[in-house]
Design a protein around this motif. Structure first.
Motif, PDB file in Angstrom:
ATOM      1  N   PHE A  51       0.847  -1.198   0.000  1.00 28.26           N
ATOM      2  CA  PHE A  51       0.000   0.000   0.000  1.00 28.26           C
ATOM      3  C   PHE A  51       0.883   1.249   0.000  1.00 28.26           C
ATOM      4  O   PHE A  51       0.734   2.134  -0.837  1.00 28.26           O
ATOM      5  N   ARG A  99       1.695   4.071  -2.847  1.00 27.57           N
ATOM      6  CA  ARG A  99       1.356   5.460  -2.527  1.00 27.57           C
ATOM      7  C   ARG A  99       2.544   6.396  -2.720  1.00 27.57           C
ATOM      8  O   ARG A  99       2.416   7.501  -3.205  1.00 27.57           O
ATOM      9  N   ALA A 111      -4.170   5.888  -5.719  1.00 25.13           N
ATOM     10  CA  ALA A 111      -5.124   5.610  -4.635  1.00 25.13           C
ATOM     11  C   ALA A 111      -5.907   4.338  -4.929  1.00 25.13           C
ATOM     12  O   ALA A 111      -6.102   3.491  -4.055  1.00 25.13           O
ATOM     13  N   VAL A 112      -6.342   4.208  -6.176  1.00 26.51           N
ATOM     14  CA  VAL A 112      -7.130   3.016  -6.566  1.00 26.51           C
ATOM     15  C   VAL A 112      -6.276   1.757  -6.431  1.00 26.51           C
ATOM     16  O   VAL A 112      -6.692   0.765  -5.807  1.00 26.51           O
ATOM     17  N   SER A 155      -3.476   1.219  -4.755  1.00 26.58           N
ATOM     18  CA  SER A 155      -3.026   0.880  -3.391  1.00 26.58           C
ATOM     19  C   SER A 155      -4.173   0.343  -2.546  1.00 26.58           C
ATOM     20  O   SER A 155      -3.997  -0.613  -1.788  1.00 26.58           O
ATOM     21  N   THR A 156      -5.357   0.937  -2.697  1.00 32.73           N
ATOM     22  CA  THR A 156      -6.512   0.451  -1.918  1.00 32.73           C
ATOM     23  C   THR A 156      -6.861  -0.982  -2.307  1.00 32.73           C
ATOM     24  O   THR A 156      -7.100  -1.837  -1.452  1.00 32.73           O
ATOM     25  N   HIS A 168      -4.244  -3.371  -0.930  1.00 36.93           N
ATOM     26  CA  HIS A 168      -4.338  -3.526   0.523  1.00 36.93           C
ATOM     27  C   HIS A 168      -5.525  -4.419   0.898  1.00 36.93           C
ATOM     28  O   HIS A 168      -5.387  -5.373   1.677  1.00 36.93           O
ATOM     29  N   VAL A 195      -8.240   1.935   5.552  1.00 38.30           N
ATOM     30  CA  VAL A 195      -7.592   2.602   4.409  1.00 38.30           C
ATOM     31  C   VAL A 195      -7.510   4.107   4.643  1.00 38.30           C
ATOM     32  O   VAL A 195      -6.512   4.742   4.343  1.00 38.30           O
ATOM     33  N   TYR A 239      -4.209   6.402   4.686  1.00 35.70           N
ATOM     34  CA  TYR A 239      -3.965   7.550   3.805  1.00 35.70           C
ATOM     35  C   TYR A 239      -3.495   8.769   4.591  1.00 35.70           C
ATOM     36  O   TYR A 239      -3.565   9.882   4.097  1.00 35.70           O
TER      37      TYR A 239
END
Lengths: 447, 499
Positions: free
Chosen positions: A142, A146, A158-159, A161-162, A165, B421, B425
């Motif tokens: 993740f 990022r 963002a897409v 890594s999410t 994860h 998440v 972030y």
């Protein structure tokens, strides 16, 4: 503790401790701590080589007394082959991962952690430890995505890594749940499954989710396309390790899997292959086109398990062995800009390797699946023939794009271009190709 | 010696509460004295824990204080007694209090009531953890009410005084409930009470036991602030300054210590009968709180719902009535009472700063980024925290015994992953104007000392965060140092109770 166990322990912990040492200011990519640690790990593996040919080296530690929560890491010939090749890929990843920017140090450390977790995943024999490694790897990747994604692709990062994860988190949980469902009477160490329906369903979910299968795994193709080369190679090598883990668990836990489950895996695998080839033929950029290759070979892992007869699935093993290498080579191809003699030899050899000339891993993958397809009947044989035909055509397409079209790279790209060092990368690529051919030949004889 | 150490560690903070009223001791000297007292308490419980750790192989399973606190014909001699689990809980509480001193240095220096309240609260908590009789537990629980109100009341936002009244009312309800339960079902009416309810010709009396367990559970759930009595527990997340909530995050120790220490021994049959239903309730609670965690729109909300998830896990483990479940539950309780304060400390650091820069800029603030990343790893119960092993053991304890609540626990895990998440972030300190709990009005925000520019963590903030974070990490990678002796202690306890 024997000398071999010390070597194995050193091999396991090295990537996690290499970064605690202060980094010299002016070390080039070839001599960063990550690269040096990888070189030492290769030598440690060589130190264990003789023993693992006939025996298993294991280190064991108890996590919680009174419960079967022991960590068991064991090295055998099967795992050795994969990890040996993976280390060469990680060395390339460390070299490629020397990106200048505010997070360059973090990225180096995270690539090292990814490398460490990759070997832990392959070596782990306990379902809770394996699940835990997967959970942790999710967090590592993740942050790797990022921090390494260029600012202009923030949303894409963002897409990706999410998805990574959450996917790795689910895989970790499923692995733990599967272990509890199947091996709670065997100290949670992988062994013959009890055959419970829940365990079987969990294992199928694990296999299907662990392999980035097109068309659902768009995050993977996007990652290959948008992330820097070193990061991409780290991710692909880890995913190959995950694919190797689940395919090898098949032979341990369910050697007599039912035909319905095998058919499901086979259909999904073939579908993934078709989508990968379609993506490859329709790709607009060279990097996206080459990024479809790992998806194709990872999908073949499912097809291999689907047509297997029991025992070790060698085609899947060769695919997992080959995926990181071909990805590293393909990524080098996209980055190498100067075309000297060495580079031309590199590109020529690459396509000999990819086309599947006898003796290469690709040949061994296809011959294994082909032989079993012929055994299974006309339907399987036809599907296999069509698949091979399309794969061959895809390779012709790749050759045409690489040799006949000159693609310019955008100036703002954060990924490294190997203008000055392309000779070195080409030479290393040739070395890796020879190594993977030799390794697959050894593996074909020993396993 | 360890008995004396435990006694000193428990009552020394009380001395500070008295001394802090003395006018000459104020400002920096008050802070230094308070820190020294809390550090001595911490060191005392290290001694107790080391004694128990060393003695675990020789069959020493508890340390008794050398002084009898009360003695009566019906309660017998009551004293403080620590087994491995309670000693760990006490040490965790002391560690949190020491960390609090660094994040709230100005607060303690400027307010004697805060220093006194902090010391009084710790003394009550440590006493309750060590109490070997429910009546003694009641006394310490009563002692914690006032310091808790001081903490909540002094910093509650404008117009929210109702919250303090509600907290006071619930605390008194819990206390009375426990007192009635103790007096009626422990001593001195234990033998007389069944006769009052006995129906002529009946050979079985169910009513008194049912009333007793309900009273006990009411007291425990209000004290722990757990679902479905979680409304009041939210109040601590409405304090003006987030750091004030740090000591109050130890509140679940009261409720769960009551259950673990006296619940099963007082009502073994009733717990056998009620546990499957309560287990189901709290399994649903885990899923409900995980949905709350996922849906929370502010950082304060997130920490609150995470605390509720953890509390529900502890409750599920407790009501499984198995060694594995209790083991997991106690591991989870330690995790909860260290990880939630850790979160609050990190959150306090976030709230002192202006809006955070983009994630790619965070490389310039390594301590800040690392603390937030650690918070994220703990929030997700990853294997670098003891919470992973707690959740694993609790879930595992249900396999094959109570399978129907399992889907709720399994369902909650992906929700936690998704919710985590946002923390990953680096949006822990993000403020949303439309959130109910985390809403920070411009007026209230002005009262918080804020940095003009975004800076990395200061020395005090680092000293507050680092020990807790590293302890959690150490326990995560070496869980056997804690779970091994704890397992022995739990096995002995449950075996002694016939489970």
């Amino acid at each position: 503790m024997s000398a071999n166990q010390i070597l194995l322990l050193g091999y396991i912990v090295l990537p996690f401790f290499a970064y605690s040492l202060p980094q010299a200011k002016r070390t080039g990519p070839l001599l960063s701590w990550g690269s040096l640690a990888t070189m030492v790990r290769i030598f440690l593996l060589l130190g264990m080589a003789r023993t693992v040919l006939g025996d298993t080296i294991a280190v064991r530690s108890s996590l919680v007394q009174g419960y079967p929560l022991d960590i068991v890491f064991s090295m055998n010939a099967y795992r050795f082959g994969f990890l040996f090749m993976a280390e060469f890929c990680f060395l390339l990843a460390h070299w490629m991962g020397q990106i200048e920017g505010p997070h360059s140090n973090v990225i180096r450390v995270l690539i090292g952690f990814g490398q460490g977790f990759c070997s832990l995943l392959v070596l782990s024999d306990n379902s809770v430890a394996t699940g835990g490694i997967w959970l942790l790897a999710g967090a590592v990747f993740f942050y790797l995505v990022r921090f390494s994604i260029p600012a202009r692709d923030e949303e894409m990062g963002a897409v990706i890594s999410t998805r990574m994860h959450v996917l790795f988190f689910l895989l970790g949980l499923i692995m733990i749940a599967w272990g509890i469902a199947e091996f709670s009477e065997q100290s949670l160490v992988f062994g013959r499954g009890t055959g419970s329906d829940l365990g079987l369903v969990l294992w199928l979910a694990l296999v299907i989710l662990a392999i980035p299968l097109p068309p659902w795994s768009r995050w993977f193709t996007r990652a290959v396309e948008h992330l820097p080369e070193g990061v991409t190679l780290t991710i692909v090598t880890f995913l190959s390790a995950a694919a190797l883990k689940v395919s090898s668990l098949f032979s341990v836990a369910y050697p007599m899997l039912g035909w319905k489950q095998k058919l499901l895996l086979y259909v999904l695998g073939i579908m993934g292959c078709c989508f990968s080839i379609a993506g490859l033929l329709g790709a607009q950029s060279r990097k996206r086109m080459l990024g479809c290759l790992p998806s194709f070979f990872l999908s073949l892992v499912l097809a291999s398990v689907g047509v297997s007869r029991g025992g070790l699935v060698l085609s899947a093993y060769f695919a997992c062995l080959f995926v990181p290498v071909i990805t590293g080579l393909a990524l080098s191809t996209t980055a190498i800009q100067t075309y000297g003699t060495l580079q031309k030899i590199f590109v020529g050899l690459l396509f000999v390797l990819v086309l599947g000339v006898p003796g290469t891993p690709v040949y061994q993958i296809f011959s294994g699946i082909g032989a079993r397809s012929l055994d299974l009947g006309l339907g399987y044989a036809i599907v296999f023939g069509i698949l091979w035909f399309f794969y061959f055509n895809a390779n012709v397409h790749i050759c045409r794009r690489i040799f006949l079209e000159r693609e310019t790279f955008p100036e703002s790209s954060s990924t490294p271009r190997f203008g000055g060092t392309s000779g070195l990368y080409a030479g290393y690529g040739i070395f890796m190709m020879i190594m993977v051919i030799l390794m697959s030949q050894f593996a074909g004889r020993i396993l | 010696m360890s008995g004396w150490a435990g006694l000193l560690g428990t009552f020394l903070p009380l001395l500070l509460a008295v001394v802090s009223a003395w006018r000459p001791i104020r400002g920096a000297s008050l802070w230094t004295l308070s820190l020294a007292v809390h550090l001595i308490s911490w060191a005392c419980f290290v001694i107790v824990l080391l004694t128990l750790y060393a003695g675990s192989s020789k069959g020493v399973d508890s340390v008794l204080s050398p002084v009898i606190l009360t003695a009566s014909q019906w309660s017998g001699a009551t004293a403080l007694r620590w087994d491995f689990s309670t000693a760990v809980f006490a040490l965790a509480a002391c560690s949190v209090m020491v960390s609090f001193h660094f994040i709230a240095r100005e607060l303690i220096q400027s307010s004697r009531a805060t220093a006194a309240g902090l010391a009084g609260y710790l003394c009550s908590l440590l006493g309750a953890l060590g109490a070997n009789h429910p009546l003694l537990f009641c006394a310490f629980m009563a002692g914690a009410v006032v310091p808790r109100l001081v903490f909540t009341g002094m910093d509650v936002r404008e117009g929210k005084i109702e919250a303090v009244k509600e907290t006071a009312f619930l605390s008194i309800v819990a206390l009375l409930s426990l007192l009635v339960c103790v007096l009626a079902f422990a001593e001195p009416f234990q033998t007389a009470l069944p006769l009052w309810f006995k129906i002529e010709g009946a050979n079985r009396i169910v009513l008194p036991g049912s009333i007793g367990i309900i009273l006990l559970l009411l007291a425990a759930s209000i004290s722990a602030g757990i679902f479905p009595f979680h409304g009041n527990a939210r109040r601590i997340f409405q304090l003006e300054r987030m750091e004030r909530a740090v000591p109050l995050a130890l509140q679940p120790f009261f409720g769960f210590a009551l259950l673990f220490r006296f619940g099963l021994s007082s009502f073994p049959n009733e717990f056998r009968a009620f546990s499957p239903h309560l287990l189901g309730l709290f399994s649903v609670g885990v899923a409900y709180c995980a949905v709350g965690f996922l849906g929370s729109r502010s950082s304060r909300d997130r920490v609150f719902w995470l605390q509720q998830v953890l509390s529900c896990f502890v409750a599920v483990g407790f009501f499984s009535l198995s060694v594995k479940g209790w083991h997991g539950a106690q591991a989870m309780l330690i995790f909860e009472c260290m990880a939630i304060p850790f979160f609050l400390l990190v959150l306090a650091c976030h709230e002192r700063r202006p809006p955070m820069p983009a994630a790619r800029e965070l490389g310039r603030y390594p301590a800040f980024a690392l603390s937030t990343a650690m918070a994220a790893l703990y929030a997700l119960f990853l294997p670098v925290s003891i919470g992973f092993y707690g959740a694993l053991l609790v879930t595992w304890s249900l396999v094959g015994v109570y399978s129907w609540p399992l889907p709720f626990l399994i369902f909650s895990m992906p929700l936690i992953a998704f919710a985590g998440v946002r923390i990953m972030y680096f949006r822990l300190g993000e403020m949303k104007s439309n959130s109910r709990l985390g809403e920070m009005k411009s007026t209230s925000r002005e009262s918080i000392p804020q940095e003009k520019e975004f800076t990395d963590l200061h020395r005090d903030e680092l000293v507050a965060i680092l020990p807790l974070g590293l302890t959690l990490f150490l326990l995560g990678i070496l869980p056997r140092i804690l779970l091994g002796p704890m397992g022995t202690s739990i096995t002995n306890t449950l075996k002694g109770l016939g489970f």
